[in-house]
Design a protein around this motif. Structure first.
Motif, PDB file in Angstrom:
ATOM      1  N   PHE A   1      65.929  37.787  50.909  1.00 58.51           N
ATOM      2  CA  PHE A   1      65.182  36.631  50.429  1.00 58.51           C
ATOM      3  C   PHE A   1      66.076  35.401  50.292  1.00 58.51           C
ATOM      4  O   PHE A   1      65.691  34.295  50.689  1.00 58.51           O
ATOM      5  CB  PHE A   1      64.525  36.959  49.086  1.00 58.51           C
ATOM      6  N   ALA A   2      67.281  35.577  49.731  1.00 57.13           N
ATOM      7  CA  ALA A   2      68.185  34.439  49.511  1.00 57.13           C
ATOM      8  C   ALA A   2      68.585  33.793  50.835  1.00 57.13           C
ATOM      9  O   ALA A   2      68.604  32.567  50.968  1.00 57.13           O
ATOM     10  CB  ALA A   2      69.419  34.885  48.731  1.00 57.13           C
ATOM     11  N   ASP A   3      68.904  34.619  51.836  1.00 56.20           N
ATOM     12  CA  ASP A   3      69.280  34.075  53.136  1.00 56.20           C
ATOM     13  C   ASP A   3      68.098  33.371  53.796  1.00 56.20           C
ATOM     14  O   ASP A   3      68.250  32.328  54.438  1.00 56.20           O
ATOM     15  CB  ASP A   3      69.785  35.210  54.032  1.00 56.20           C
ATOM     16  N   TYR A   4      66.896  33.921  53.602  1.00 59.13           N
ATOM     17  CA  TYR A   4      65.680  33.326  54.168  1.00 59.13           C
ATOM     18  C   TYR A   4      65.439  31.940  53.582  1.00 59.13           C
ATOM     19  O   TYR A   4      65.151  30.981  54.312  1.00 59.13           O
ATOM     20  CB  TYR A   4      64.505  34.253  53.872  1.00 59.13           C
ATOM     21  N   ILE A   5      65.589  31.826  52.261  1.00 58.64           N
ATOM     22  CA  ILE A   5      65.394  30.538  51.601  1.00 58.64           C
ATOM     23  C   ILE A   5      66.458  29.534  52.041  1.00 58.64           C
ATOM     24  O   ILE A   5      66.169  28.341  52.239  1.00 58.64           O
ATOM     25  CB  ILE A   5      65.425  30.713  50.070  1.00 58.64           C
ATOM     26  N   SER A   6      67.696  29.988  52.223  1.00 58.70           N
ATOM     27  CA  SER A   6      68.775  29.093  52.650  1.00 58.70           C
ATOM     28  C   SER A   6      68.477  28.500  54.021  1.00 58.70           C
ATOM     29  O   SER A   6      68.710  27.311  54.262  1.00 58.70           O
ATOM     30  CB  SER A   6      70.104  29.850  52.689  1.00 58.70           C
ATOM     31  N   ARG A   7      67.959  29.318  54.946  1.00 60.70           N
ATOM     32  CA  ARG A   7      67.651  28.822  56.284  1.00 60.70           C
ATOM     33  C   ARG A   7      66.455  27.883  56.280  1.00 60.70           C
ATOM     34  O   ARG A   7      66.355  26.971  57.100  1.00 60.70           O
ATOM     35  CB  ARG A   7      67.387  29.999  57.229  1.00 60.70           C
TER      36      ARG A   7
ATOM     37  N   LEU B   1      57.940  23.866  60.173  1.00 64.69           N
ATOM     38  CA  LEU B   1      57.984  24.817  59.066  1.00 64.69           C
ATOM     39  C   LEU B   1      57.085  26.018  59.347  1.00 64.69           C
ATOM     40  O   LEU B   1      57.456  27.175  59.090  1.00 64.69           O
ATOM     41  CB  LEU B   1      57.550  24.114  57.776  1.00 64.69           C
ATOM     42  N   THR B   2      55.913  25.761  59.903  1.00 67.13           N
ATOM     43  CA  THR B   2      54.997  26.847  60.242  1.00 67.13           C
ATOM     44  C   THR B   2      55.567  27.722  61.357  1.00 67.13           C
ATOM     45  O   THR B   2      55.419  28.952  61.330  1.00 67.13           O
ATOM     46  CB  THR B   2      53.631  26.276  60.676  1.00 67.13           C
ATOM     47  N   LEU B   3      56.218  27.099  62.329  1.00 65.53           N
ATOM     48  CA  LEU B   3      56.830  27.869  63.408  1.00 65.53           C
ATOM     49  C   LEU B   3      57.867  28.850  62.876  1.00 65.53           C
ATOM     50  O   LEU B   3      57.903  30.028  63.271  1.00 65.53           O
ATOM     51  CB  LEU B   3      57.500  26.923  64.410  1.00 65.53           C
ATOM     52  N   VAL B   4      58.707  28.376  61.972  1.00 66.84           N
ATOM     53  CA  VAL B   4      59.775  29.226  61.432  1.00 66.84           C
ATOM     54  C   VAL B   4      59.189  30.347  60.569  1.00 66.84           C
ATOM     55  O   VAL B   4      59.692  31.468  60.575  1.00 66.84           O
ATOM     56  CB  VAL B   4      60.774  28.367  60.626  1.00 66.84           C
ATOM     57  N   ILE B   5      58.116  30.033  59.812  1.00 67.12           N
ATOM     58  CA  ILE B   5      57.496  31.056  58.965  1.00 67.12           C
ATOM     59  C   ILE B   5      56.728  32.074  59.809  1.00 67.12           C
ATOM     60  O   ILE B   5      56.825  33.285  59.597  1.00 67.12           O
ATOM     61  CB  ILE B   5      56.552  30.396  57.935  1.00 67.12           C
ATOM     62  N   LYS B   6      55.974  31.577  60.778  1.00 71.05           N
ATOM     63  CA  LYS B   6      55.120  32.448  61.592  1.00 71.05           C
ATOM     64  C   LYS B   6      55.926  33.308  62.550  1.00 71.05           C
ATOM     65  O   LYS B   6      55.563  34.455  62.830  1.00 71.05           O
ATOM     66  CB  LYS B   6      54.129  31.575  62.376  1.00 71.05           C
ATOM     67  N   TYR B   7      57.037  32.774  63.048  1.00 71.11           N
ATOM     68  CA  TYR B   7      57.863  33.501  64.017  1.00 71.11           C
ATOM     69  C   TYR B   7      59.288  33.618  63.476  1.00 71.11           C
ATOM     70  O   TYR B   7      60.160  32.789  63.804  1.00 71.11           O
ATOM     71  CB  TYR B   7      57.866  32.796  65.366  1.00 71.11           C
ATOM     72  N   PRO B   8      59.547  34.619  62.643  1.00 72.22           N
ATOM     73  CA  PRO B   8      60.868  34.762  62.006  1.00 72.22           C
ATOM     74  C   PRO B   8      62.010  34.934  62.996  1.00 72.22           C
ATOM     75  O   PRO B   8      63.168  34.697  62.650  1.00 72.22           O
ATOM     76  CB  PRO B   8      60.700  36.023  61.134  1.00 72.22           C
ATOM     77  N   GLN B   9      61.681  35.370  64.223  1.00 74.08           N
ATOM     78  CA  GLN B   9      62.743  35.575  65.197  1.00 74.08           C
ATOM     79  C   GLN B   9      63.332  34.271  65.708  1.00 74.08           C
ATOM     80  O   GLN B   9      64.411  34.255  66.313  1.00 74.08           O
ATOM     81  CB  GLN B   9      62.228  36.412  66.380  1.00 74.08           C
TER      82      GLN B   9
ATOM     83  N   ASN C   1      65.350  30.818  65.716  1.00 71.24           N
ATOM     84  CA  ASN C   1      66.548  30.351  65.025  1.00 71.24           C
ATOM     85  C   ASN C   1      66.203  29.085  64.228  1.00 71.24           C
ATOM     86  O   ASN C   1      65.951  28.026  64.820  1.00 71.24           O
ATOM     87  CB  ASN C   1      67.661  30.074  66.035  1.00 71.24           C
ATOM     88  N   ALA C   2      66.185  29.206  62.913  1.00 70.98           N
ATOM     89  CA  ALA C   2      65.794  28.080  62.059  1.00 70.98           C
ATOM     90  C   ALA C   2      66.748  26.901  62.216  1.00 70.98           C
ATOM     91  O   ALA C   2      66.341  25.738  62.110  1.00 70.98           O
ATOM     92  CB  ALA C   2      65.729  28.517  60.601  1.00 70.98           C
ATOM     93  N   HIS C   3      68.039  27.185  62.462  1.00 73.90           N
ATOM     94  CA  HIS C   3      69.011  26.107  62.623  1.00 73.90           C
ATOM     95  C   HIS C   3      68.706  25.281  63.873  1.00 73.90           C
ATOM     96  O   HIS C   3      68.743  24.041  63.836  1.00 73.90           O
ATOM     97  CB  HIS C   3      70.425  26.685  62.727  1.00 73.90           C
ATOM     98  N   LEU C   4      68.384  25.955  64.979  1.00 77.65           N
ATOM     99  CA  LEU C   4      68.076  25.237  66.212  1.00 77.65           C
ATOM    100  C   LEU C   4      66.806  24.410  66.060  1.00 77.65           C
ATOM    101  O   LEU C   4      66.734  23.266  66.542  1.00 77.65           O
ATOM    102  CB  LEU C   4      67.926  26.227  67.365  1.00 77.65           C
ATOM    103  N   VAL C   5      65.800  24.973  65.394  1.00 89.06           N
ATOM    104  CA  VAL C   5      64.564  24.231  65.151  1.00 89.06           C
ATOM    105  C   VAL C   5      64.845  22.985  64.321  1.00 89.06           C
ATOM    106  O   VAL C   5      64.373  21.881  64.636  1.00 89.06           O
ATOM    107  CB  VAL C   5      63.519  25.121  64.456  1.00 89.06           C
ATOM    108  N   SER C   6      65.637  23.140  63.264  1.00 93.23           N
ATOM    109  CA  SER C   6      65.945  22.006  62.386  1.00 93.23           C
ATOM    110  C   SER C   6      66.746  20.927  63.109  1.00 93.23           C
ATOM    111  O   SER C   6      66.485  19.723  62.961  1.00 93.23           O
ATOM    112  CB  SER C   6      66.711  22.489  61.147  1.00 93.23           C
ATOM    113  N   PHE C   7      67.754  21.338  63.896  1.00 96.91           N
ATOM    114  CA  PHE C   7      68.542  20.358  64.642  1.00 96.91           C
ATOM    115  C   PHE C   7      67.687  19.660  65.700  1.00 96.91           C
ATOM    116  O   PHE C   7      67.864  18.467  65.963  1.00 96.91           O
ATOM    117  CB  PHE C   7      69.758  21.030  65.299  1.00 96.91           C
TER     118      PHE C   7
END
Length: 536
Positions: free
Chosen positions: A352-358, A490-498, A500-506
């Motif tokens: 959970f902590a790592d998920y929230i950090s990303r 945000l929906t993409l990252v939540i709906k598809y956990p696979q 890379n949240a960093h790439l989406v954010s950048f």
């Protein structure tokens, strides 16, 4: 009844420039209005879709712990809490202290009818948001739980009752805040502080429940306690609407209608006296020539100081545009005490902590998407727009001063809260960089987008500051653009956990930089022409 509807209809036509849009004879203006309507409908549908995805994810989580019946109650409590918090600062300007007070009160209608029409306006301002939250939640619950047919009838009837009690509570609190602050010299500042304190108090109270010793086996009881803490009437709602208990259902309906009707009657009886108290001015110090020597200043500095004074002179302007900043700060401070690691242990979710950090950079950006002072900065000029148009300064200087106010409100919050979140979440280099740059990019983008939209869709003939701040087309479009731009990734990252949240954010960061550069270039090329073409 016809008089009540006529007064309510007048207010409806005044919102979002509807009256002018419906009766304009200019072909170009009609095309722009049509484009605005299509865009607004698309964005509303988009936001409703995001609400559905969120309800579906919550429903899936509740289903695993056999707590699915709590889903409609949780969403109802959330919609009620948001309604309460956002209505507190709508009271002054919608129910009281509106510019056409003398004209309205001179009409051959009873004071009670005027008050009822104003209360109905507050209701209609909130029912749209309630529908966008509750209808998707009802659909998700229906698909997952397969309830009896009578559920849908109870759900539809109760849906219209949801805003009543929150509006009454918010109106009472708003009246109290304005009555207290009206007695002081710096009433606007005190009004802002008291309103913000009330919102934070409700947020803290709704999240304060004892989670000590709770495990996955009795998580349903903890969730029930949380929902009841958010909104006490949620228990009646769940028992009556979801579980089908007739007594609870009737109690919910009667309480909602009874409280709203009784409060409207009470305010109607004391309306004129309350209005007089709220509009009273405090005594100020006598001005003495030469006591405050004037210093020379650049045009930009002078315009910026004027905009800043104008901003803090309007409590509804500050609270509506700084609401995201307040929530951002509250969340950052809360995470310093309620560590994600502890929450993960409670829910037996070690990741959970790592998920929230990303997710933190995108979540923090959500608050910046709610904070745009420029969405109504041009509209608030009103009949004084000629000053900005005729001032011996370039149009970009006027624009820079308005952009500067927005960045003054948002960028310090990004820096301070970003540092707090880094410490609370123990983020790595990539997350730390994104926590500062992505919300800052959203702050710049929303500043420019709000100003461009307001230049294209101004609302200058307002009767109350509430109209351009909360009921104008530019404010609605800017809000939907901001929420849509952050809800998508945000929906993409939540709906598809696979993913890379960093790439989406950048990727979002790069897109925002490009869009902001384009908007600034548009202001430099077309801004002066748009400003000169406006008529107050």
């Amino acid at each position: 009844m016809s008089k009540l509807w006529s007064l309510t209809r007048l207010q409806l036509l005044g919102w979002f420039g509807l009256n002018k849009a419906l009766h304009t004879k200019i072909p170009g203006q009609r095309r722009k209005n049509l484009f605005t309507a299509v865009g607004a409908i698309f964005l509303i549908l988009y936001f409703t879709g995001i609400s559905y995805v969120y309800s579906d994810q919550v429903g899936k989580a509740f289903e695993t712990v056999e707590a699915l019946p709590l889903l409609p109650g949780l969403m109802m409590a959330t919609a009620s809490l948001v309604t309460l918090m956002t209505t507190i600062y709508k009271v002054n300007g919608t129910l009281f202290n509106f510019r056409d007070y003398d004209m309205i009160m001179a009409l051959p209608v009873k004071t009670a009818v005027v008050v009822a029409s104003r209360m109905m306006a507050l209701y209609l301002l909130n029912i749209g948001f309630v529908l966008m939250v509750m209808v998707p939640a009802g659909v998700v619950y229906g698909l997952r739980a397969q309830p009896e047919p009578l559920f849908y009838g109870r759900f539809a009837v109760s849906l219209l009752m949801i805003p009543f009690v929150p509006i009454v509570a918010a109106t009472a609190i708003g009246i109290l805040i304005h009555l207290v602050s009206a007695k002081f010299r710096y009433k606007n500042l005190l009004n802002i502080l008291l309103s913000a304190a009330a919102v934070l108090a409700f947020m803290a109270g709704s999240s304060s429940f004892n989670a000590e010793g709770v495990n996955i086996a009795d998580i349903t009881g903890a969730l029930t306690g949380l929902i009841n803490n958010i909104y006490p009437l949620a228990g009646f709602y769940v028992n009556g609407v979801v579980l089908g208990q007739t007594t609870a259902f009737l109690a919910y309906l009667l309480l909602s209608l009874g409280v709203f009707a009784a409060f409207a009657a009470l305010v109607g009886y004391r309306f004129k006296r309350i209005h007089t108290r709220l509009t009273a001015a405090s005594t100020r110090r006598r001005f003495v020539m030469g006591a405050h020597p004037q210093e020379g200043s650049t045009p930009l500095r002078a315009m910026y100081a004027r905009e800043l004074r104008r901003y803090f002179a309007s409590p509804i302007y500050v609270l509506n545009t700084a609401f995201g900043v307040i929530l951002f700060t509250a969340m950052s401070v809360a995470l310093m005490f309620f560590r994600p690691e502890s929450i993960g242990q409670l829910l037996e979710m070690p990741f959970f902590a790592d998920y929230i950090s990303r997710m933190a950079p995108l979540m923090a950006s959500t608050f910046m998407a709610l904070s745009s002072t420029t969405a109504c900065a041009i509209s608030l000029e009103g009949k004084a727009l000629w000053i900005a148009k005729s001032a011996p300064v370039k149009a970009m200087t006027v624009f820079h001063s308005k952009l500067g106010v927005n960045l003054t409100v948002t960028l310090p919050a990004v820096l301070v809260n970003g540092l707090l979140l880094m410490g609370a979440l123990k983020t790595g280099p990539a997350d730390s960089l994104l926590l500062l740059t992505l919300p800052a990019a959203y702050a710049v983008f929303m500043s420019l987008a709000g100003l461009v939209i307001n230049l294209r869709y101004p609302f200058l003939d307002w009767m109350s500051e509430t109209q351009p701040v909360k009921q104008s087309a530019s404010t609605l479009i800017t809000l939907l653009v901001g929420m849509g731009s952050v809800a998508g990734p945000l929906t993409l990252v939540i709906k598809y956990p696979q993913l890379n949240a960093h790439l989406v954010s950048f990727g979002v960061l790069m897109l925002l930089i490009i869009l902001s550069a384009g908007l600034y270039a548009y202001l430099a090329a077309r801004g002066e022409k748009l400003l000169k073409s406006l008529e107050s």
